[in-house]
Design a protein around this motif. Structure first.
Motif, PDB file in Angstrom:
ATOM      1  N   TYR A   1       0.841  -1.212   0.000  1.00 26.18           N
ATOM      2  CA  TYR A   1       0.000   0.000   0.000  1.00 26.18           C
ATOM      3  C   TYR A   1       0.873   1.258   0.000  1.00 26.18           C
ATOM      4  O   TYR A   1       0.639   2.183  -0.775  1.00 26.18           O
ATOM      5  N   SER A   2       1.895   1.301   0.884  1.00 21.93           N
ATOM      6  CA  SER A   2       2.681   2.529   1.000  1.00 21.93           C
ATOM      7  C   SER A   2       3.468   2.765  -0.295  1.00 21.93           C
ATOM      8  O   SER A   2       3.679   3.912  -0.702  1.00 21.93           O
ATOM      9  N   ASP A   3       3.874   1.663  -0.961  1.00 21.36           N
ATOM     10  CA  ASP A   3       4.565   1.798  -2.244  1.00 21.36           C
ATOM     11  C   ASP A   3       3.631   2.421  -3.293  1.00 21.36           C
ATOM     12  O   ASP A   3       4.032   3.302  -4.056  1.00 21.36           O
ATOM     13  N   LYS A   4       2.363   1.979  -3.299  1.00 23.32           N
ATOM     14  CA  LYS A   4       1.393   2.547  -4.259  1.00 23.32           C
ATOM     15  C   LYS A   4       1.160   4.029  -3.954  1.00 23.32           C
ATOM     16  O   LYS A   4       1.151   4.867  -4.860  1.00 23.32           O
ATOM     17  N   PHE A   5       0.968   4.340  -2.676  1.00 26.64           N
ATOM     18  CA  PHE A   5       0.697   5.736  -2.292  1.00 26.64           C
ATOM     19  C   PHE A   5       1.877   6.628  -2.680  1.00 26.64           C
ATOM     20  O   PHE A   5       1.703   7.757  -3.139  1.00 26.64           O
ATOM     21  N   ALA A   6       3.112   6.090  -2.482  1.00 29.91           N
ATOM     22  CA  ALA A   6       4.310   6.877  -2.803  1.00 29.91           C
ATOM     23  C   ALA A   6       4.357   7.210  -4.292  1.00 29.91           C
ATOM     24  O   ALA A   6       4.904   8.241  -4.696  1.00 29.91           O
ATOM     25  N   GLN A   7       3.776   6.302  -5.114  1.00 32.53           N
ATOM     26  CA  GLN A   7       3.750   6.559  -6.557  1.00 32.53           C
ATOM     27  C   GLN A   7       2.536   7.383  -6.964  1.00 32.53           C
ATOM     28  O   GLN A   7       2.284   7.568  -8.159  1.00 32.53           O
ATOM     29  N   GLY A   8       1.761   7.836  -5.969  1.00 30.63           N
ATOM     30  CA  GLY A   8       0.561   8.614  -6.266  1.00 30.63           C
ATOM     31  C   GLY A   8      -0.592   7.766  -6.775  1.00 30.63           C
ATOM     32  O   GLY A   8      -1.539   8.284  -7.368  1.00 30.63           O
ATOM     33  N   LEU A   9      -0.513   6.436  -6.560  1.00 25.95           N
ATOM     34  CA  LEU A   9      -1.594   5.546  -6.991  1.00 25.95           C
ATOM     35  C   LEU A   9      -2.563   5.354  -5.823  1.00 25.95           C
ATOM     36  O   LEU A   9      -2.217   4.747  -4.812  1.00 25.95           O
ATOM     37  N   VAL A  10      -3.770   5.909  -5.962  1.00 26.38           N
ATOM     38  CA  VAL A  10      -4.770   5.878  -4.895  1.00 26.38           C
ATOM     39  C   VAL A  10      -6.087   5.349  -5.467  1.00 26.38           C
ATOM     40  O   VAL A  10      -6.211   5.192  -6.688  1.00 26.38           O
ATOM     41  N   PRO A  11      -7.087   5.076  -4.616  1.00 24.39           N
ATOM     42  CA  PRO A  11      -8.355   4.557  -5.141  1.00 24.39           C
ATOM     43  C   PRO A  11      -8.988   5.459  -6.211  1.00 24.39           C
ATOM     44  O   PRO A  11      -9.674   4.961  -7.105  1.00 24.39           O
ATOM     45  N   ALA A  12      -8.751   6.772  -6.131  1.00 26.39           N
ATOM     46  CA  ALA A  12      -9.377   7.682  -7.094  1.00 26.39           C
ATOM     47  C   ALA A  12      -8.673   7.678  -8.450  1.00 26.39           C
ATOM     48  O   ALA A  12      -9.163   8.286  -9.398  1.00 26.39           O
ATOM     49  N   THR A  13      -7.516   6.971  -8.558  1.00 32.12           N
ATOM     50  CA  THR A  13      -6.749   7.007  -9.810  1.00 32.12           C
ATOM     51  C   THR A  13      -7.546   6.434 -10.980  1.00 32.12           C
ATOM     52  O   THR A  13      -7.682   7.063 -12.023  1.00 32.12           O
ATOM     53  N   ASP A  14      -8.047   5.210 -10.836  1.00 29.66           N
ATOM     54  CA  ASP A  14      -8.894   4.614 -11.888  1.00 29.66           C
ATOM     55  C   ASP A  14      -9.755   3.511 -11.267  1.00 29.66           C
ATOM     56  O   ASP A  14      -9.628   3.200 -10.074  1.00 29.66           O
ATOM     57  N   ASN A  15     -10.638   2.942 -12.104  1.00 30.53           N
ATOM     58  CA  ASN A  15     -11.540   1.896 -11.609  1.00 30.53           C
ATOM     59  C   ASN A  15     -10.782   0.690 -11.072  1.00 30.53           C
ATOM     60  O   ASN A  15     -11.180   0.091 -10.079  1.00 30.53           O
ATOM     61  N   PHE A  16      -9.679   0.330 -11.764  1.00 33.69           N
ATOM     62  CA  PHE A  16      -8.934  -0.843 -11.300  1.00 33.69           C
ATOM     63  C   PHE A  16      -8.399  -0.632  -9.889  1.00 33.69           C
ATOM     64  O   PHE A  16      -8.570  -1.485  -9.013  1.00 33.69           O
ATOM     65  N   LEU A  17      -7.748   0.518  -9.652  1.00 36.19           N
ATOM     66  CA  LEU A  17      -7.190   0.747  -8.312  1.00 36.19           C
ATOM     67  C   LEU A  17      -8.291   0.909  -7.261  1.00 36.19           C
ATOM     68  O   LEU A  17      -8.112   0.513  -6.108  1.00 36.19           O
TER      69      LEU A  17
END
Lengths: 109, 196
Positions: free
Chosen positions: B113-129
């Protein structure tokens, strides 16, 4: 429980664990094969179902469980299928090319 | 007030109350996760484009977590076998390993999770996330819940072994059934979210 029964039971669980780990390797290996989408999805879900069945039958002792538990699970399985059919059916014209929407569109009678 | 049929089967159902109770609860859980899996199917099949999931997420970390959860599923059923054989020391070892497995799973998940957040990948990014965080987040909450129960049964709850061993054995069985269910959900989440 006698010592022999305990040891036999323990062995059965460890064998199942080995099978589950082997199937995990299969799951990951399949994803590297670059097969077309449909067989990839079918194979991945088949292997996952096999693993789930092993956990249910051996670890959850569904093998030889009471009939009432089976009844509960069969009803649940039917309802999950209904859930998928209803939800995907709502967009069937676009997803599967069915013509349900035509019946409701304006046109000559 | 005494809770009825904790250890001996109820005549009309043929099962103890905890056993039928956990199976009904798991049936409701199947519907909960089933609704989210069907939402995934609908959104993905209807999407114009879909990200390459295995490129966005870490397959090695998810494979590690799959192995961890499967091993902990085996150790909790070994704990049950130990209780049934009256080997309370072996029970505590296997239940301890199960707890370590659950904790390790959450640590790996936190790294992901923290790796995704660090890359700016959050639930609001797209439907898949959005689906990824909802499904794995709900699953991780289930791991936390199981961990709390298993910790109790490993620690203070083990006292019941001396006063009412049959009822204690039933508790381990029910906790195990829940833990196996959490494992089964992950067995499906892993290929669906990471590999397909």
């Amino acid at each position: 429980m006698s010592d022999a029964t305990y040891q036999a039971e323990t062995r059965a669980y460890l064998t199942t664990l080995g099978a589950l780990l082997a199937l995990t390797v299969v799951t990951v290996a399949l994803s590297y094969l670059d097969l077309p989408t449909a067989p990839t999805v079918a194979l991945a879900l088949a292997v996952a179902s096999l693993k789930a069945a092993l956990v249910a039958a051996v670890f959850m002792h569904l093998k030889g469980e009471h009939a009432l538990v089976y009844g509960t699970l069969v009803l649940t399985a039917v309802l999950v299928v209904v859930l998928f059919v209803l939800l995907l059916g709502a967009d069937a014209d676009r997803l599967f090319g069915t013509g349900f929407g035509d019946a409701f569109s304006e046109g000559p009678r | 007030m005494e809770i009825p049929y904790t250890s001996e089967p109820r005549p009309d159902t043929g099962l103890t109350n905890p056993k039928i109770g956990i199976w009904l609860f798991l049936a409701s859980e199947v519907m909960l996760f089933g609704s989210l899996f069907s939402a995934y199917a609908l959104l993905r099949m209807g999407a114009e484009t879909w990200p390459d999931q295995s490129a966005v997420l870490s397959v090695p970390l998810a494979t590690l977590n799959t192995v961890i959860l499967i091993v902990s599923s085996a150790t909790i059923v070994l704990a049950l076998a130990a209780v049934r054989a009256g080997r309370i020391d072996a029970y505590r070892r296997f239940m301890g390993l199960t707890i370590l497995g659950g904790a390790a799973f959450l640590v790996v998940k936190a790294f992901e999770y923290s790796d995704k957040f660090a890359q700016g990948l959050v639930p609001a990014t797209d439907n898949f996330l959005a689906l990824y965080f909802t499904l794995t987040g709900l699953h991780a909450l289930h791991v936390v819940g199981g961990l709390v129960v298993n910790l109790y049964l490993w620690g203070p709850g083990v006292r019941m072994w001396r006063t009412d061993p049959a009822r204690f054995t039933g508790r381990i069985e029910v906790a195990g059934l829940y833990w196996h269910f959490v494992d089964v959900v992950w067995i499906f989440l892993f290929p669906v979210l990471y590999l397909l």
